[in-house]
Motif scaffolding. Structure first.
Motif, PDB file in Angstrom:
ATOM      1  N   GLY A 124      59.657 -19.820  35.978  1.00  0.00           N
ATOM      2  CA  GLY A 124      58.815 -19.160  34.629  1.00  0.00           C
ATOM      3  C   GLY A 124      59.179 -17.754  34.873  1.00  0.00           C
ATOM      4  O   GLY A 124      59.127 -17.133  33.701  1.00  0.00           O
ATOM      5  N   LEU A 125      58.971 -17.100  36.009  1.00  0.00           N
ATOM      6  CA  LEU A 125      59.204 -15.659  36.302  1.00  0.00           C
ATOM      7  C   LEU A 125      60.598 -15.260  35.650  1.00  0.00           C
ATOM      8  O   LEU A 125      60.644 -14.141  34.977  1.00  0.00           O
ATOM      9  CB  LEU A 125      58.722 -15.224  37.485  1.00  0.00           C
ATOM     10  N   LEU A 126      61.557 -15.886  36.274  1.00  0.00           N
ATOM     11  CA  LEU A 126      62.921 -15.684  35.990  1.00  0.00           C
ATOM     12  C   LEU A 126      63.020 -15.802  34.265  1.00  0.00           C
ATOM     13  O   LEU A 126      63.776 -14.847  33.741  1.00  0.00           O
ATOM     14  CB  LEU A 126      63.910 -16.303  36.647  1.00  0.00           C
ATOM     15  N   GLN A 127      62.636 -16.654  33.576  1.00  0.00           N
ATOM     16  CA  GLN A 127      62.929 -17.010  32.440  1.00  0.00           C
ATOM     17  C   GLN A 127      62.119 -15.823  31.652  1.00  0.00           C
ATOM     18  O   GLN A 127      62.921 -15.439  30.566  1.00  0.00           O
ATOM     19  CB  GLN A 127      62.219 -18.370  31.776  1.00  0.00           C
ATOM     20  N   GLU A 128      61.013 -15.439  31.974  1.00  0.00           N
ATOM     21  CA  GLU A 128      60.317 -14.313  31.319  1.00  0.00           C
ATOM     22  C   GLU A 128      61.028 -12.977  31.417  1.00  0.00           C
ATOM     23  O   GLU A 128      61.276 -12.376  30.562  1.00  0.00           O
ATOM     24  CB  GLU A 128      58.828 -13.991  31.747  1.00  0.00           C
ATOM     25  N   ALA A 129      61.600 -12.951  32.676  1.00  0.00           N
ATOM     26  CA  ALA A 129      62.427 -11.710  32.980  1.00  0.00           C
ATOM     27  C   ALA A 129      63.615 -11.612  31.950  1.00  0.00           C
ATOM     28  O   ALA A 129      63.938 -10.764  31.495  1.00  0.00           O
ATOM     29  CB  ALA A 129      62.759 -11.505  34.547  1.00  0.00           C
ATOM     30  N   ARG A 146      64.045 -12.980  29.006  1.00  0.00           N
ATOM     31  CA  ARG A 146      63.560 -13.039  27.791  1.00  0.00           C
ATOM     32  C   ARG A 146      63.203 -11.820  27.353  1.00  0.00           C
ATOM     33  O   ARG A 146      63.521 -11.208  26.203  1.00  0.00           O
ATOM     34  CB  ARG A 146      62.202 -13.883  27.452  1.00  0.00           C
ATOM     35  N   ILE A 147      62.700 -10.863  28.237  1.00  0.00           N
ATOM     36  CA  ILE A 147      62.397  -9.206  28.171  1.00  0.00           C
ATOM     37  C   ILE A 147      63.496  -8.275  28.360  1.00  0.00           C
ATOM     38  O   ILE A 147      63.518  -7.051  28.199  1.00  0.00           O
ATOM     39  CB  ILE A 147      61.125  -8.987  28.757  1.00  0.00           C
ATOM     40  N   GLY A 148      64.792  -8.881  28.939  1.00  0.00           N
ATOM     41  CA  GLY A 148      65.974  -8.079  28.885  1.00  0.00           C
ATOM     42  C   GLY A 148      66.366  -7.617  30.363  1.00  0.00           C
ATOM     43  O   GLY A 148      67.286  -6.769  30.652  1.00  0.00           O
ATOM     44  N   ILE A 149      65.598  -8.252  31.494  1.00  0.00           N
ATOM     45  CA  ILE A 149      65.749  -7.948  32.969  1.00  0.00           C
ATOM     46  C   ILE A 149      66.870  -8.568  33.181  1.00  0.00           C
ATOM     47  O   ILE A 149      67.028  -9.822  33.166  1.00  0.00           O
ATOM     48  CB  ILE A 149      64.413  -8.255  33.681  1.00  0.00           C
ATOM     49  N   GLU A 150      67.883  -8.118  33.665  1.00  0.00           N
ATOM     50  CA  GLU A 150      69.369  -8.832  34.174  1.00  0.00           C
ATOM     51  C   GLU A 150      69.369  -8.919  35.676  1.00  0.00           C
ATOM     52  O   GLU A 150      70.203  -9.852  36.002  1.00  0.00           O
ATOM     53  CB  GLU A 150      70.434  -8.018  33.762  1.00  0.00           C
ATOM     54  N   ILE A 151      68.537  -8.444  36.615  1.00  0.00           N
ATOM     55  CA  ILE A 151      68.798  -8.339  37.906  1.00  0.00           C
ATOM     56  C   ILE A 151      67.311  -8.631  38.435  1.00  0.00           C
ATOM     57  O   ILE A 151      66.531  -7.758  38.096  1.00  0.00           O
ATOM     58  CB  ILE A 151      69.487  -7.263  38.430  1.00  0.00           C
ATOM     59  N   VAL A 152      67.031  -9.449  39.209  1.00  0.00           N
ATOM     60  CA  VAL A 152      65.850  -9.430  40.037  1.00  0.00           C
ATOM     61  C   VAL A 152      65.965  -9.861  41.495  1.00  0.00           C
ATOM     62  O   VAL A 152      67.036 -10.568  41.637  1.00  0.00           O
ATOM     63  CB  VAL A 152      65.082 -10.679  39.556  1.00  0.00           C
ATOM     64  N   THR A 153      65.471  -8.935  42.028  1.00  0.00           N
ATOM     65  CA  THR A 153      65.619  -8.739  43.750  1.00  0.00           C
ATOM     66  C   THR A 153      64.251  -9.235  44.266  1.00  0.00           C
ATOM     67  O   THR A 153      63.142  -9.318  43.476  1.00  0.00           O
ATOM     68  CB  THR A 153      66.030  -7.554  44.278  1.00  0.00           C
TER      69      THR A 153
END
Length: 130
Positions: free
Chosen positions: A89-94, A96-103
């Motif tokens: 869910g967090l990655l889907q929201e990321a 959706r708002i345009g965040i391309e990299i999550v660490t």
């Protein structure tokens, strides 16, 4: 039990510290509600009695990169797919708002969990105030 993760779920300031303490972490009571004002977004899940049973968030500048932190699932609800649903869910929201990299950083014992969630291990560093 429903497993519908809610982005920006309304959460009282004492709920996350209490959940943190249930899993053996420091409560960090002074972080809440300030964290809700400073992170990009959070997500959570409530149990059948409306108690908070899962929480996590992504912080950062809100541009290309975000940092995922505090993936917490109540001990009585672990190993039921809730943690993976929370991360998803967090990655889907990321996305959706345009965040391309999550660490994120995690204890080595959680390697397979995060690999199953799509994270690729990489090197990094850590600085801590003494």
């Amino acid at each position: 039990m429903r497993k519908e993760i809610v982005v920006n779920l309304p959460i009282k300031p004492n709920e996350v510290p209490a959940l943190r303490e249930l899993i053996g972490w420091e409560g960090r009571h002074s972080d809440y509600p300030v964290l809700f004002e400073r992170c990009n977004f959070w997500a959570g899940l409530r149990g059948d009695q409306e108690e908070l049973i899962a929480f996590g968030y992504i912080s950062g500048m809100g541009l290309q990169h975000g940092y995922m932190e505090d993936i917490i699932v109540h001990p009585q609800y672990q190993r039921m797919g809730i943690g993976q649903a929370l991360v998803t869910g967090l990655l889907q929201e990321a996305e959706r708002i345009g965040i391309e990299i999550v660490t994120l950083t995690y204890d080595a014992k959680h390697h397979s969990f995060y690999a199953d969630c799509g994270f690729v291990p990489c090197s990094g560093g850590l600085w801590r105030k003494e």
